[in-house]
Design an enzyme around this catalytic site. Structure first.
Site, PDB file in Angstrom:
ATOM      1  N   ASP A 210      29.467  51.514  95.119  1.00 55.12           N
ATOM      2  CA  ASP A 210      28.310  52.547  94.593  1.00 55.12           C
ATOM      3  C   ASP A 210      28.126  53.662  93.462  1.00 55.12           C
ATOM      4  OD1 ASP A 210      25.862  52.431  95.885  1.00 55.12           O
ATOM      5  OD2 ASP A 210      26.035  54.371  97.251  1.00 55.12           O
TER       6      ASP A 210
ATOM      7  N   ASN B 118      21.498  43.893 100.774  1.00 60.37           N
ATOM      8  CA  ASN B 118      20.730  44.073  99.907  1.00 60.37           C
ATOM      9  C   ASN B 118      20.014  42.688  99.828  1.00 60.37           C
ATOM     10  OD1 ASN B 118      24.097  44.708  98.962  1.00 60.37           O
ATOM     11  ND2 ASN B 118      22.223  45.972  99.019  1.00 60.37           N
TER      12      ASN B 118
END
Length: 246
Positions: free
Chosen positions: A24, A72
């Site tokens: 991330d 996503n």
């Protein structure tokens, strides 16, 4: 990448056998530098190579990375298209090096929504590296833990309906055989970069007894040295798996 060597000579006592990473912070890393988010994703892809290369040094046999989640797809069309292009480019560019380094690559996740060219590249890479054993790299692409369990349950239900499995024989040892990760050991250590302290639907079943490390470092800045420190710290943890030591 350097020439492959014998993995058995590099195992480290107490090291995590399987490390899973939620990579991330790519977008924030780029924004901090006044660049578009995709610039950060490209930087993050380069970081993957360094961490894969470092695995044998720290005794890590299995590395699973979270590349693209089922959630996503909610990102902008530009970012999603850029990520899919990056995945195709990464596979094309890294295949030779991964083979030379002795890395076996697997992909987990639902491939139905991916384009045909990417799926072919994924299949080819898996086939071309299937005899490698130095590092087992698993890339979670269009992956979600809940989605994985749902798909596994569907396959299990089909086998029950077909008479291949009795309902009373379904237990916590049965379901893992239907998961995308059925050939992998459960992760020992899960690392999330960028300061966020959540698991984001990643390896929900498999990580029941994993150790977690939530670190502030953004993924493109995550170094081999920091990876080594986390692996070394893992060796000092007291893992009881629900039991009490005498």
């Amino acid at each position: 990448m350097p020439a492959a060597s014998n993995p058995t000579s590099e195992l480290v006592p107490g090291a995590p056998r399987h490390v899973a990473i939620i990579m991330d912070g790519n977008g924030r890393w780029a924004t901090q530098r006044g660049r578009p988010r995709l610039f950060g994703h490209h930087a993050g892809a380069k970081r993957v190579r360094e961490i894969v290369e470092a695995c044998p040094d720290f005794g890590v046999e299995y590395l699973t990375i979270f590349a693209f989640s089922t959630e996503n797809w909610k990102r902008t069309q530009v970012e999603v298209a850029g990520l899919m292009s990056l995945f195709r480019r990464y596979i094309t560019k890294e295949t030779r090096a991964l083979k030379a380094e002795g890395v076996r690559v697997r992909f987990i996740g639902d491939r139905v929504r991916l384009d045909d060219k990417l799926i072919k590249l994924m299949n080819d890479l898996e086939q071309e590296t299937e005899c490698n054993t130095r590092v087992h790299l698993t890339i979670a692409l269009n992956y979600g833990g809940r989605d994985e369990v749902a798909r596994a349950t569907q396959r299990l239900a089909h086998d029950v309906a077909a008479g291949l499995l009795a309902p009373e024989d379904v237990d916590e040892e049965t379901l893992p055989r239907y998961l995308d990760t059925h050939v992998l050991p459960d992760p020992d250590l899960v690392i999330r970069t960028s300061g966020e302290a959540r698991i984001s639907n990643f390896l929900l079943w498999q990580s029941a007894y994993a150790e977690y490390e939530f670190i502030d470092t953004l993924w493109p800045d995550f170094s081999k040295a920091e990876f080594g420190e986390l692996c070394a710290s893992f060796g000092g943890r007291d893992r009881r798996f629900g039991a009490v030591k005498p």
